[in-house]
Design an enzyme around this catalytic site. Structure first.
Site, PDB file in Angstrom:
ATOM      1  N   SER A   1       4.458 -35.640  72.910  1.00 11.81           N
ATOM      2  CA  SER A   1       4.922 -34.716  71.877  1.00 11.81           C
ATOM      3  C   SER A   1       4.903 -33.262  72.332  1.00 11.81           C
ATOM      4  O   SER A   1       5.222 -32.370  71.543  1.00 11.81           O
ATOM      5  CB  SER A   1       4.037 -34.860  70.640  1.00 11.81           C
ATOM      6  OG  SER A   1       2.671 -34.771  71.004  1.00 11.81           O
TER       7      SER A   1
ATOM      8  N   THR B   1       2.400 -31.382  67.563  1.00 14.42           N
ATOM      9  CA  THR B   1       2.222 -30.128  68.269  1.00 14.42           C
ATOM     10  C   THR B   1       0.790 -29.953  68.740  1.00 14.42           C
ATOM     11  O   THR B   1      -0.140 -30.296  68.009  1.00 14.42           O
ATOM     12  CB  THR B   1       2.499 -28.976  67.279  1.00 14.42           C
ATOM     13  OG1 THR B   1       3.738 -29.215  66.664  1.00 14.42           O
ATOM     14  CG2 THR B   1       2.456 -27.632  67.937  1.00 14.42           C
TER      15      THR B   1
ATOM     16  N   THR C   1       5.266 -27.575  71.628  1.00 17.19           N
ATOM     17  CA  THR C   1       5.725 -28.885  71.180  1.00 17.19           C
ATOM     18  C   THR C   1       7.093 -29.222  71.761  1.00 17.19           C
ATOM     19  O   THR C   1       7.855 -28.319  72.120  1.00 17.19           O
ATOM     20  CB  THR C   1       5.830 -28.919  69.635  1.00 17.19           C
ATOM     21  OG1 THR C   1       6.069 -30.248  69.197  1.00 17.19           O
ATOM     22  CG2 THR C   1       6.931 -28.018  69.132  1.00 17.19           C
TER      23      THR C   1
ATOM     24  N   ARG D   1      17.822 -29.074  66.347  1.00 20.65           N
ATOM     25  CA  ARG D   1      16.749 -28.944  65.356  1.00 20.65           C
ATOM     26  C   ARG D   1      15.557 -28.187  65.947  1.00 20.65           C
ATOM     27  O   ARG D   1      15.118 -28.459  67.065  1.00 20.65           O
ATOM     28  CB  ARG D   1      16.319 -30.339  64.896  1.00 20.65           C
ATOM     29  CG  ARG D   1      15.178 -30.371  63.867  1.00 20.65           C
ATOM     30  CD  ARG D   1      13.816 -30.494  64.508  1.00 20.65           C
ATOM     31  NE  ARG D   1      12.749 -30.672  63.524  1.00 20.65           N
ATOM     32  CZ  ARG D   1      11.461 -30.578  63.799  1.00 20.65           C
ATOM     33  NH1 ARG D   1      11.072 -30.297  65.030  1.00 20.65           N
ATOM     34  NH2 ARG D   1      10.575 -30.761  62.860  1.00 20.65           N
ATOM     35  N   VAL D   2      15.024 -27.242  65.195  1.00 22.95           N
ATOM     36  CA  VAL D   2      13.790 -26.541  65.566  1.00 22.95           C
ATOM     37  C   VAL D   2      12.834 -26.657  64.383  1.00 22.95           C
ATOM     38  O   VAL D   2      13.244 -26.523  63.227  1.00 22.95           O
ATOM     39  CB  VAL D   2      14.065 -25.057  65.895  1.00 22.95           C
ATOM     40  CG1 VAL D   2      12.765 -24.308  66.130  1.00 22.95           C
ATOM     41  CG2 VAL D   2      14.973 -24.939  67.117  1.00 22.95           C
ATOM     42  N   GLY D   3      11.570 -26.918  64.675  1.00 20.09           N
ATOM     43  CA  GLY D   3      10.582 -27.101  63.620  1.00 20.09           C
ATOM     44  C   GLY D   3       9.736 -25.871  63.381  1.00 20.09           C
ATOM     45  O   GLY D   3      10.134 -24.734  63.651  1.00 20.09           O
ATOM     46  N   ASP D   4       8.535 -26.111  62.906  1.00 25.30           N
ATOM     47  CA  ASP D   4       7.647 -25.027  62.497  1.00 25.30           C
ATOM     48  C   ASP D   4       6.961 -24.309  63.652  1.00 25.30           C
ATOM     49  O   ASP D   4       6.587 -23.146  63.540  1.00 25.30           O
ATOM     50  CB  ASP D   4       6.552 -25.595  61.577  1.00 25.30           C
ATOM     51  CG  ASP D   4       5.736 -26.680  62.278  1.00 25.30           C
ATOM     52  OD1 ASP D   4       6.345 -27.657  62.764  1.00 25.30           O
ATOM     53  OD2 ASP D   4       4.498 -26.553  62.353  1.00 25.30           O
TER      54      ASP D   4
ATOM     55  N   THR E   1       0.325 -28.857  62.399  1.00 28.44           N
ATOM     56  CA  THR E   1       0.925 -29.874  63.256  1.00 28.44           C
ATOM     57  C   THR E   1       1.459 -30.986  62.366  1.00 28.44           C
ATOM     58  O   THR E   1       1.061 -31.109  61.207  1.00 28.44           O
ATOM     59  CB  THR E   1      -0.122 -30.412  64.254  1.00 28.44           C
ATOM     60  OG1 THR E   1       0.501 -31.342  65.146  1.00 28.44           O
ATOM     61  CG2 THR E   1      -1.290 -31.095  63.556  1.00 28.44           C
ATOM     62  N   GLY E   2       2.367 -31.764  62.902  1.00 24.80           N
ATOM     63  CA  GLY E   2       2.950 -32.861  62.126  1.00 24.80           C
ATOM     64  C   GLY E   2       4.405 -32.585  61.819  1.00 24.80           C
ATOM     65  O   GLY E   2       5.099 -31.897  62.583  1.00 24.80           O
TER      66      GLY E   2
ATOM     67  N   GLY F   1       7.280 -30.837  60.867  1.00 20.21           N
ATOM     68  CA  GLY F   1       7.541 -29.422  60.653  1.00 20.21           C
ATOM     69  C   GLY F   1       8.317 -29.131  59.386  1.00 20.21           C
ATOM     70  O   GLY F   1       8.134 -28.087  58.751  1.00 20.21           O
TER      71      GLY F   1
END
Ligand code: GLY
Length: 320
Positions: free
Chosen positions: A64, A174, A192, A202-205, A225-226, A228
């Site tokens: 990850s 992350t 991450t 796609r981009v997360g948190d 984490t997790g 996003g």
């Protein structure tokens, strides 16, 4: 605050005397171990969190983060990273396709530019200009997992080697690290590969200050984490720090974030979010929507794994 009776009762110390490091998941333990001697000897917290992130980024068994991370739906790798020491001192990169150490790269954005975030080709070109060599980011194992996913097989999960029988590692996790050094300076980093087999782009948190990471020396720090998508709509890390600023304990701040996510999203059984909140004096707490999350703690007693104080749904299955 709406107290939920289903919260787990804590069994972790409420305070750890600085210097200290806190990091998400058991796979952060080797990086925290590498960083600890320098931090304990007077080294800076920003160096420590970047050292811990680099270790996970280089570890091909971590699916990850960095090399070994799972690619997007097209088989292309993209990495996100962030560092922060204060609201006016943060750096970030996202959708990096050719450079491994994205927390370090985020630090370069913070220290060498007037910007906060560089994305995609721009971030890779920035790294090129700094003379950082390009890396092959897609490991053979991650390519094989992607091919299985294309063939309709579920992504692999594995038991967290540091966890108990309920603790599972799922591949969207992350590394988030917080540290306070001997001078009392707090820093944080995230790194991450994002959600496995995500839509391209796609981009997360994780790379966004306030979502995956927030640090304010006046109030505290937090990492998330997790999934996003569940963290971004509530500005999870900022929310935790803001709760502490307004008088909440780290424990209450973590509860507030989890309960806010619950109210806003009604998360599905496979959704997981973990959060760590740290006050400037070393008081800290952690929590998760479900079993499966574990915190690495490094302090003068050594490096160890600690279960989170709060699990919002202790009655349910681990997020698999
Ligand atoms: N928390 C990592 C991500 O959702 O990308």
């Amino acid at each position: 605050m709406d107290e939920k009776s289903s919260m787990n009762r804590p069994s972790i110390p409420a305070r750890v005397a600085p210097p200290l490091m806190l990091a998400t998941w058991s796979f952060s333990a080797s990086g925290c171990t590498s960083a600890w001697s320098s931090l304990a000897g007077g080294g800076g917290s920003l160096d420590a969190v970047c050292t811990a992130a680099r270790a996970a980024e280089s570890d091909p068994t971590v699916d990850s983060v960095g090399y070994g991370g799972f690619p997007d739906a097209t088989g292309r790798m993209s990495l996100d990273g962030c560092v922060m020491t204060a609201p006016n001192r943060c750096g970030s990169v996202c959708a990096v396709a050719h450079h491994l150490h994205v927390a370090d790269l985020a630090r370069m954005v913070m220290e060498r530019t007037s910007h906060v975030m560089l994305a995609g080709d721009g971030a890779d070109h920035f790294a090129d200009a700094l003379g950082i060599p390009r890396s092959q980011l897609l490991s053979a194992g991650a390519r094989a997992a992607w091919r299985k996913w294309l063939a309709g097989e579920a992504p692999a999960t594995r038991t967290d080697p540091g966890g108990d029988s309920r603790e599972r590692h799922v591949p969207h996790d992350t590394i988030g690290v917080l540290a306070i050094d001997t001078h009392g300076v707090m820093a944080g980093a995230c790194s991450t590969s994002g959600l496995p087999f995500k839509l391209a782009g796609r981009v997360g948190d994780s790379p966004i200050p306030g979502h995956g990471l927030y640090v304010d020396p006046e109030a505290g720090g937090a990492v998330a984490t997790g999934n996003g998508e569940l963290i971004m709509g509530v500005s999870g890390s900022f929310l935790a720090v803001e709760c502490i600023r307004r008088g909440a304990t780290p424990s209450a701040a973590v509860q507030e974030v989890l309960q806010r996510i619950e109210r806003v999203y009604q998360p599905a059984a496979h959704h997981q979010v973990g959060i760590i909140a740290l006050a400037p004096d070393g008081r800290w707490s952690a929590g998760a929507l479900r079993f499966g999350f574990v915190v690495t703690v490094a302090d003068e007693s050594g490096v160890r794994l600690v279960s989170p104080e709060h699990v919002l749904h202790p009655e349910g299955p681990s997020a698999l």
